[in-house]
Write a protein that holds these residues in place. Sequence first.
Motif, short mmCIF file in Angstrom:
data_model
loop_
_atom_site.label_atom_id
_atom_site.label_comp_id
_atom_site.label_asym_id
_atom_site.label_seq_id
_atom_site.Cartn_x
_atom_site.Cartn_y
_atom_site.Cartn_z
N GLU A 120 0.78 -1.15 0.13
CA GLU A 120 0.05 -0.03 0.06
C GLU A 120 0.82 1.36 -0.02
O GLU A 120 1.88 1.44 0.87
CB GLU A 120 -0.79 -0.05 1.20
CG GLU A 120 -1.80 1.29 1.23
CD GLU A 120 -2.55 1.61 2.88
OE1 GLU A 120 -2.13 0.86 3.57
OE2 GLU A 120 -3.21 2.32 2.53
N ASP A 121 0.56 2.09 -0.93
CA ASP A 121 1.09 3.33 -0.90
C ASP A 121 0.39 4.51 -1.70
O ASP A 121 0.33 4.59 -2.90
CB ASP A 121 2.70 3.41 -1.49
CG ASP A 121 3.27 4.80 -1.29
OD1 ASP A 121 3.13 5.46 -0.29
OD2 ASP A 121 4.34 5.13 -2.14
N ASP A 122 -0.20 5.33 -0.99
CA ASP A 122 -1.15 6.29 -1.83
C ASP A 122 -0.31 7.37 -2.06
O ASP A 122 0.54 8.02 -1.45
CB ASP A 122 -2.27 6.60 -0.72
CG ASP A 122 -3.28 5.55 -0.24
OD1 ASP A 122 -3.03 4.33 -1.01
OD2 ASP A 122 -3.70 5.70 0.86
N GLY A 134 -2.83 3.22 -4.67
CA GLY A 134 -1.79 2.07 -5.57
C GLY A 134 -1.04 1.64 -4.52
O GLY A 134 -1.39 1.44 -3.36
N TRP A 135 0.19 1.40 -5.05
CA TRP A 135 1.19 0.56 -4.35
C TRP A 135 2.60 1.32 -4.35
O TRP A 135 2.84 1.44 -5.54
CB TRP A 135 1.17 -0.81 -4.56
CG TRP A 135 -0.10 -1.57 -4.41
CD1 TRP A 135 -0.56 -2.23 -3.40
CD2 TRP A 135 -0.93 -1.66 -5.70
NE1 TRP A 135 -2.13 -2.65 -3.92
CE2 TRP A 135 -2.14 -2.27 -5.26
CE3 TRP A 135 -0.89 -1.38 -6.96
CZ2 TRP A 135 -3.15 -2.93 -6.09
CZ3 TRP A 135 -1.95 -1.78 -7.64
CH2 TRP A 135 -3.12 -2.54 -7.31
#
Lengths: 313, 773
Positions: A120-122, A134-135
């Motif tokens: 996870e990485d917005d 997204g990621w």
Amino acid sequence: MAAKDGSPRSFQEIILRLQSYWASKGCAVLQPYDMEVGAGTFHPATTLRSLGTRPWAAAYVQPSRRPTDGRYGENPNRLQHYYQYQVLIKPSPPDLQDLYLGSLDAIGIDTSLHDIRFVEDDWESPTLGAWGLGWEVWCDGMEVSQFTYFQQVGGHDCHPVSGELTYGLERLAMYVLGIDHVMDMPFNDPDAPIALSYGDIFRQTEQEYSRWNFDQADTAMLLKHFEDAEAECDRILTAAQPDKAGRNIVMAHPAYDQCIKASHLFNLLDARGVISVTERQAYIGRVRALAKRCADAFVTTEAGGGQPAGQAA
Amino acid sequence: MPDLLIELFSEEIPARMQPRAREDLKTLVTDGLVEAGLTYAHAKAFSTPRRLTLAIEGLSAESPTLKEERKGPKADAPAQAIEGFLRSTGLTRDQLEEREDKKGKTLFAVVTKPGRPAPEIVAEVLDRVIRAFPWPKAMRWGAGSLRWVRPLHSILCILTTEAGTEVVPMAVDGIAAGNTTRGHRFMAPGDIRVSSFDDYVAKLKAAKVILDPAEREAAIWHEATTQAFAQGLEVVEDRGLLTEVAGLVEWPVVLMGAIGEDFLGLPPEVLQTSMKEHQKFFSVRNPKTGRIEKFITVANRETADHGATILHGNGKVLRARLSDARFFWDNDLRTVHAIGLKGMAEGLKAVTFHNKLGSQYERIERIAALAAEIAPIVGAEPDEADLAARVVKADLQSAMVGEFPELQGTMGGYYARAAGLPEPVANACKAHYQPLGPSDDVPSEPVSVAVALADKIDTLVQFWWIGELPTGSKDPFALRRAALGVVRLILANATRATLTQLVENAIWRPLAAFDDNYGSILAVGPVKTSSNDSEMVSGAQYRTYRHIRSPQSLTEVCLMEGEVEIGLYPEDLKGFRGDEYLDFYKHVRLGFRDPNAIPPDLLSFFHDRLKVYLRDQGIRHDVIDACLAMPGNDDLTLLVKRAEALAAFLATDDGTNLLQGFKRANNILTQAEEKDGVEYSFGADPKFAEDDSERALFAALDGAEAAIAPAMAAEDFPAAMAAMAALRAPIDAFFEAVQVNSPNEIVRRNRLNLLSRIRTICLQVADLTKLEG
């Protein structure tokens, strides 16, 4: 050129393989934008083209500048000038993750031996008024790409949604080539008659720009340029319609160039340490306001899915 | 009874969202099914990074047929009314029943709602749940309009009975439900056809997916501890990390690797934090040395080289990360050796704590003075407490804490030791933040206690002063936590602090210092617009200030009529009052309330926290109220001592009976006082006693008074209450034998004055009128 096992041997080979991979997947392989930007996202091929309804598929290398990251060429991983590889497809295809994994394979990452993860990485760009979900993609614990579904750009909801892939090329290449210091990385074929390393090409420029960015850039001038760019952006967008020949031409791209300029000037001012914590937010807000107005203008144009160029409203 | 299996297959779901999503899926679907008339025996939800699954056992095959009876108009009602009724029921006139009642014939409609088959209901409910799923953040993708946490690829939705498996016919935004799913992204990417939950679980496992997160957690933990144990090591337990890691993999493969020799000198907390935050590694400790020597990473796949490539890559990333950490550590130590920890704290002058409250450094100065004041109360040396307060936050300026904020305090302790500061000072670096929550440890070392109290009281006082109070669920500055921290620190250490005094001093001291340093304390009026006849530009906005010059005490720093706030002006104003345009006030720190309102306000906030805390300890709220009403209620240790004794006393028969006796005496007395308009508080004389029970009560009261006074002086509440308990029998006997409201007025007054003695004695211990029952 490639090693016996088929893995790439130089920085440029990795770039070339990405180019031909994404070309084979139907992307228009564009060239870098000819302005100073902080990331591949700033290229109008991403920022503006992610707006509106028209389908789009582009891939390109974008030289990127982050003045505060300069380390005089001494840090093994940090550079004030580096390359990003950027892919933008609109609407995002259902097999985008598989397409992405295919690109890793193309540059010699054997996914049967490595541990690839979508963590996870917005993503958010306060200067572009943009965000997405997204990621970051991990390969054996190392971040090798950003993978984002754009939800909003320049304050506009993205409809349809673009899928954006960003590869930090130096970091990725160092990983693939097994290099510990970026300056040691072979740029061209290490067996070429004139073999050049990344350091041969960029060590000196990193030193020069680090000094300029941190110590020498004329802040009064930069500040003035910032304000000029801001004013010009406004002027371009508010220019009277129609022009003297009776055409209605919205100048979204020239206006956006000024927004890019303002953003980079802000980064330079930041590196010079003349922007306080409270002012920071204000500057970012000013750039965002420009980005938003450029986006507003772009969606009224033909490429933005609005009125065809040259026709009266 | 069919079983229902639902799987929502998507791109990678963030690990932190999975537990909540499982609960939501289960609750929303089962609630929807039940609402539609279905019943079920059991439901359980599961998740992996790519799927959210719900298995429901024993679902009813259809909802029951319902008969609904509705009363309509009279049979002879106007045609319009009858037509309206027919429309609303969807029936015809001949389908209505006529029934006789008292008033004549009335029409009735019997509407039958036929039961519906489960698949139809499931399709409806699932469609609704997917479209309105409460993800913390959802997104769109492609050209569609559906929102999900990440792109949703397929829906598996089947009902299984002994007769076979049936796909529930439904589609959401073009995704049709089916009976297939997919295995592991890399190890078994093909389609899998599923006929039941058991079949699903088994086929997934064969396709390298463990469905149940609890099973993945258990597998990871078992394998990790086994590998560590084999080398004489132990895994540092971390439940949160375990849950997160289990949410990142479908097929966990545990790999253990070594940390490079050159990093083993880093503090274990640094290794642990860096590895956890950046790479989600577990730390592996050598129990003999306490050092962290290895790491454990959990991969999502098996490989032909048994993870060698994966481990190598992870080790390389770790080295880069730890090189950063070591760079910070070495840098910080260099700074500490060069300029000391106090020198490091100097940098906090440039760090704003809050725009009205100044820099972190100003805050430290206040905390240091308060800590020195508290020190003697908690048995610490004032100088040492002052020193500790001046260095405990220095590490906020360190590179390491800049990178890992959660290491604040911990790093300070290391750097304080490196700087050769005394051990109690080093310990205070971490301990002064404590207790961080209701279950966190409370520091007990005197220096730590002094600084911890000073830190929290200063925070509370300052935010109270500028009116930034917690409201409802909002408490951005964690003031409730700070107040509970003060309560727990005081109680755990049996500290005898007079809180009101500390609070007053905490406000007064910086004000006095500000005034001494040629600052000007202003009481500022509201914004006004000047008129023609004033000396100011006509129509300009201005405010009036009163310069509170050289105040000698806090009471002088107050707001008078027409003044709205206190302001702090950094320079020395010569005059006593003046009018200034608004520009002037840009240089004034405004927004401070009348400081005299703070101590009582804040005390009741402490009392609220204390009540909650004591209620959790099983002490009734009315017992606390009875003690709060007594003098000295800002000494929480005394307050609690009293409350505990009272609670224990009331738990005995003597206690409850005495309370009854007291209440009876108090009621009679209060009524008489109200009626007569006098207060009976003096002069009960045994010579007017008519009855033996009356004389006995006089004697008992004499005895009780003699025993209670010294017990109270010694704060021996149990002894005082025991003495009070001795009054129970004489009071009971008195009321048994005697009518207080005697016709003889002298006797009556004497008896009322006697009751007054009971009241006085009992109220010395606590305000028993506040007690219930």
